[in-house]
Enzyme design. Structure first.
Site, PDB file in Angstrom:
ATOM      1  N   HIS A   1       4.436  -9.889   2.520  1.00  0.00           N
ATOM      2  CA  HIS A   1       3.489  -8.844   2.921  1.00  0.00           C
ATOM      3  C   HIS A   1       2.988  -8.093   1.699  1.00  0.00           C
ATOM      4  CE1 HIS A   1       6.547  -5.592   2.576  1.00  0.00           C
ATOM      5  NE2 HIS A   1       7.384  -6.436   3.157  1.00  0.00           N
TER       6      HIS A   1
ATOM      7  N   ASP B   1       1.784  -4.941   1.692  1.00  0.00           N
ATOM      8  CA  ASP B   1       1.873  -3.484   1.778  1.00  0.00           C
ATOM      9  C   ASP B   1       3.255  -2.970   1.411  1.00  0.00           C
ATOM     10  OD1 ASP B   1       2.674  -4.833   4.146  1.00  0.00           O
ATOM     11  OD2 ASP B   1       2.638  -2.960   5.274  1.00  0.00           O
TER      12      ASP B   1
ATOM     13  N   ASP C   1      10.207  -5.111  -2.539  1.00  0.00           N
ATOM     14  CA  ASP C   1       9.714  -5.269  -1.156  1.00  0.00           C
ATOM     15  C   ASP C   1       8.205  -5.095  -1.104  1.00  0.00           C
ATOM     16  OD1 ASP C   1       9.739  -5.518   1.605  1.00  0.00           O
ATOM     17  OD2 ASP C   1      10.227  -3.423   1.957  1.00  0.00           O
TER      18      ASP C   1
ATOM     19  N   GLU D   1       2.716  -5.064   7.434  1.00  0.00           N
ATOM     20  CA  GLU D   1       4.072  -5.433   7.867  1.00  0.00           C
ATOM     21  C   GLU D   1       4.920  -4.196   8.078  1.00  0.00           C
ATOM     22  OE1 GLU D   1       8.378  -6.434   7.442  1.00  0.00           O
ATOM     23  OE2 GLU D   1       7.133  -5.108   6.198  1.00  0.00           O
ATOM     24  N   GLU D   2       4.682  -3.169   7.287  1.00  0.00           N
ATOM     25  CA  GLU D   2       5.521  -1.975   7.341  1.00  0.00           C
ATOM     26  C   GLU D   2       5.197  -1.062   8.524  1.00  0.00           C
ATOM     27  OE1 GLU D   2       8.038  -1.851   5.662  1.00  0.00           O
ATOM     28  OE2 GLU D   2       7.785  -2.695   3.660  1.00  0.00           O
TER      29      GLU D   2
ATOM     30  N   GLU E   1      11.224 -12.024   1.773  1.00  0.00           N
ATOM     31  CA  GLU E   1      11.797 -10.672   1.852  1.00  0.00           C
ATOM     32  C   GLU E   1      13.083 -10.604   1.019  1.00  0.00           C
ATOM     33  OE1 GLU E   1      10.812  -7.907   3.218  1.00  0.00           O
ATOM     34  OE2 GLU E   1       9.461  -8.354   4.889  1.00  0.00           O
TER      35      GLU E   1
ATOM     36  N   HIS F   1      12.513   0.498   0.356  1.00  0.00           N
ATOM     37  CA  HIS F   1      12.212   1.802   0.979  1.00  0.00           C
ATOM     38  C   HIS F   1      13.016   2.938   0.348  1.00  0.00           C
ATOM     39  CE1 HIS F   1      11.010  -0.403   4.989  1.00  0.00           C
ATOM     40  NE2 HIS F   1      10.500  -0.975   3.906  1.00  0.00           N
TER      41      HIS F   1
END
Length: 381
Positions: free
Chosen positions: A79, A81, A111, A143-144, A168, A354
């Protein structure tokens, strides 16, 4: 003739410096177009055919790059984003790749923009003219948040690779299953009044008490009736995550809101869960039909599993000398799995995702390049 792209570090830096935050807060949400355009240019320079697809009614884009032709092949997916960040908690510039202490720091470093930089590094060093089956690279949007990039892709694509790898951060452990995610908000509307005369009002907290009791019965039901031995927590979980109600000590509470989530295991569909929720809340919903309202907070993500008897798992396990496992977090795998057997395998630890000062450790770089090379050799040559 293939044009040379910048070095791994330069590519990595350029990907990190483009903000691609996805957020349910419209003030924080950003387009990923500049990132997708840059990534597309890199793959075009490596003689890939590239198409970018706008997600309807958004300023977000997917990218699908392809080299080679025919059926089958390999799809490497990630992803584009990132999540939002708290600037006060970062000690480094989130949009500048910082290399120190054998780590690469930056928002999206692990990520998962680093995975794209590693793919480009591998592709730039191999002879793609000799491949027999296509290599696909997919970069998705959102995706987030709602995973609308992956949802949109599977509705429109016609490709059928032999294997899909989502990069991932799994610490290069092979993942073949994960739980899903569903989130709900229940609102109870009462009638306010002075607390000195409770019978002249309807206390929403008292009604919510009965709602919670029903949900806890459902929580116990999930634990007793559904099991999947491959998970460390082998049953569907429910979390009552937040509750708000009331404004003054001497006022009958007119409004109470409860948010909760459910994480289903493979074999338990989203539809099944929705039916069970309705069944468990049916009695109280009928009693207070004009006072209890339930809605989804976010788009649900189904549980995912690539069965252990899948030939793809056996091939990748043998190729990478890894055993597959299950995790509790969510990815785009349940959507991409509808196209082809899908596994999750990528550099870096999910523990760094994150987080402030997000990083990818150096020691994942070469092993990841080796794995990507092996996968391409197996599925495309």
């Amino acid at each position: 003739m293939i044009r040379k792209i910048p070095s791994f570090i330069e590519v990595y830096k350029s990907l990190i410096q483009i903000p691609t935050i996805s957020s349910n807060n419209k003030l924080l949400d950003q387009s990923n177009k500049n990132f997708i355009d840059l990534l597309s240019n890199y793959f075009s320079d490596l003689n890939f055919s590239v198409k970018n697809y706008q997600i309807p009614h958004t300023d977000k884009y997917n990218m699908l790059a392809c080299v080679g032709s025919g059926n089958g092949g390999l799809l490497l997916s990630g992803h584009s984003d990132t999540v939002d960040f708290d600037e006060k908690k970062w000690t480094k510039d989130p949009f500048k790749l910082t290399e120190t202490n054998n780590k690469f720091y930056g928002l999206g470093a692990v990520d998962m923009k680093g995975f794209f930089a590693l793919i480009l590094e591998v592709i730039s060093s191999i002879n793609i003219k000799k491949i027999n089956k296509p290599i696909y690279i997919l970069a998705t949007a959102n995706e987030e948040t709602d995973m609308s990039g992956a949802r949109n892709f599977i509705q429109s694509t016609i490709i059928k690779p032999d294997c899909i790898i989502i990069g991932e951060p799994t610490s290069l452990k092979l993942i073949n299953a994960h739980k899903g995610h569903m989130s709900y908000s229940i609102k109870v509307i009462g009638d306010t009044g002075h607390s000195s005369n409770p019978d002249h009002g309807v206390n929403s907290i008292e009604i919510m008490h009965d709602v919670i009791r029903s949900l806890l019965i459902l929580k116990k039901y999930f634990k007793e009736e559904y099991q999947h031995p491959n998970f460390s927590i082998p049953y569907p979980t429910m979390n009552l995550s937040s509750i708000h109600g009331g404004s003054a000590i001497n006022r009958i509470c007119p409004l109470c809101i409860l948010n909760f989530e459910i994480r289903p295991i493979p074999g338990l569909t989203l539809t099944q869960i929705e039916i069970v929720i309705k069944e468990k809340l049916e009695t109280i919903m009928k009693k207070w039909s004009h006072r209890i309202f339930i809605k989804k907070l976010f788009s649900s993500v189904p549980a995912y599993e690539c069965p252990h008897n899948s030939g793809t798992i056996k091939i990748v396990e043998k190729l990478c000398q890894l055993n597959s496992a299950a995790v509790n977090y969510c990815t785009e795998a349940p959507f991409l799995q509808r196209i082809a057997p899908t596994l999750i395998l990528g550099p870096g630890s999910i523990e760094q995702a994150h987080q402030p000062d997000e990083y990818l450790e150096h020691y994942f770089i070469q092993p990841t390049k080796n794995i990507i090379t092996k996968l391409i050799n197996k599925f495309c040559y």
